[in-house]
Motif scaffolding. Sequence first.
Motif, PDB file in Angstrom:
ATOM      1  N   ALA A  49       0.847  -1.196   0.000  1.00 38.51           N
ATOM      2  CA  ALA A  49       0.000   0.000   0.000  1.00 38.51           C
ATOM      3  C   ALA A  49       0.879   1.240   0.000  1.00 38.51           C
ATOM      4  O   ALA A  49       2.042   1.183   0.409  1.00 38.51           O
ATOM      5  CB  ALA A  49      -0.921   0.013   1.212  1.00 38.51           C
ATOM      6  N   ALA A  50       0.323   2.351  -0.454  1.00 37.76           N
ATOM      7  CA  ALA A  50       1.040   3.620  -0.446  1.00 37.76           C
ATOM      8  C   ALA A  50       0.056   4.752  -0.199  1.00 37.76           C
ATOM      9  O   ALA A  50      -1.149   4.616  -0.455  1.00 37.76           O
ATOM     10  CB  ALA A  50       1.791   3.838  -1.764  1.00 37.76           C
ATOM     11  N   ILE A  51       0.590   5.863   0.282  1.00 38.06           N
ATOM     12  CA  ILE A  51      -0.252   6.995   0.637  1.00 38.06           C
ATOM     13  C   ILE A  51       0.456   8.295   0.277  1.00 38.06           C
ATOM     14  O   ILE A  51       1.662   8.430   0.457  1.00 38.06           O
ATOM     15  CB  ILE A  51      -0.615   6.942   2.139  1.00 38.06           C
ATOM     16  CG1 ILE A  51      -1.662   7.984   2.508  1.00 38.06           C
ATOM     17  CG2 ILE A  51       0.631   7.060   3.013  1.00 38.06           C
ATOM     18  CD1 ILE A  51      -2.275   7.756   3.888  1.00 38.06           C
ATOM     19  N   SER A  52      -0.301   9.237  -0.252  1.00 37.16           N
ATOM     20  CA  SER A  52       0.255  10.535  -0.601  1.00 37.16           C
ATOM     21  C   SER A  52       0.569  11.332   0.656  1.00 37.16           C
ATOM     22  O   SER A  52       0.165  10.975   1.764  1.00 37.16           O
ATOM     23  CB  SER A  52      -0.725  11.303  -1.489  1.00 37.16           C
ATOM     24  OG  SER A  52      -1.928  11.563  -0.766  1.00 37.16           O
ATOM     25  N   TRP A  53       1.268  12.450   0.458  1.00 35.42           N
ATOM     26  CA  TRP A  53       1.707  13.212   1.619  1.00 35.42           C
ATOM     27  C   TRP A  53       0.534  13.717   2.453  1.00 35.42           C
ATOM     28  O   TRP A  53       0.603  13.817   3.668  1.00 35.42           O
ATOM     29  CB  TRP A  53       2.582  14.390   1.182  1.00 35.42           C
ATOM     30  CG  TRP A  53       1.837  15.444   0.419  1.00 35.42           C
ATOM     31  CD1 TRP A  53       1.642  15.514  -0.925  1.00 35.42           C
ATOM     32  CD2 TRP A  53       1.155  16.580   0.974  1.00 35.42           C
ATOM     33  NE1 TRP A  53       0.890  16.618  -1.247  1.00 35.42           N
ATOM     34  CE2 TRP A  53       0.586  17.291  -0.114  1.00 35.42           C
ATOM     35  CE3 TRP A  53       0.993  17.071   2.262  1.00 35.42           C
ATOM     36  CZ2 TRP A  53      -0.140  18.456   0.072  1.00 35.42           C
ATOM     37  CZ3 TRP A  53       0.264  18.243   2.450  1.00 35.42           C
ATOM     38  CH2 TRP A  53      -0.298  18.903   1.361  1.00 35.42           C
TER      39      TRP A  53
END
Length: 126
Positions: A49-53
């Motif tokens: 998973a990844a998440i923006s700032w």
Amino acid sequence: QVPLVESGGGLVQAGGSLRLSCAASGRTFSSTVMGWFRQAPGKERDFVAAISWSGARTEYADSVKGRFTISRDNAKNTIYLQMNSLNSEDTAVYYCAGRYSGRSSVSDTPGQYDYWGQGTQVTVSS
């Protein structure tokens, strides 16, 4: 280099839940894209998973969609991975990773991340 420290791993029964945390130091944390990856024995490191700032954008691997949730608290310089409905295929070392400030794209590619934590073991027993 931004030190990252993961925690929250452990042994859980199939169907159970865990929440991983990744604490970062540095003033630029709030402007960095962050991600979670995992690596099982004998396998490559895979995107989770990844998440923006800002937290407004998230991406997930198909294998964890609907079960895992990534989030962040920029005031605490911490990201989280809530993992539900765990199964044996989720057993792996989980790593958090970050991109340098200014690289704003959310990515599922390990090579796009600039710094990594040491990892935390998650073991799911069946």
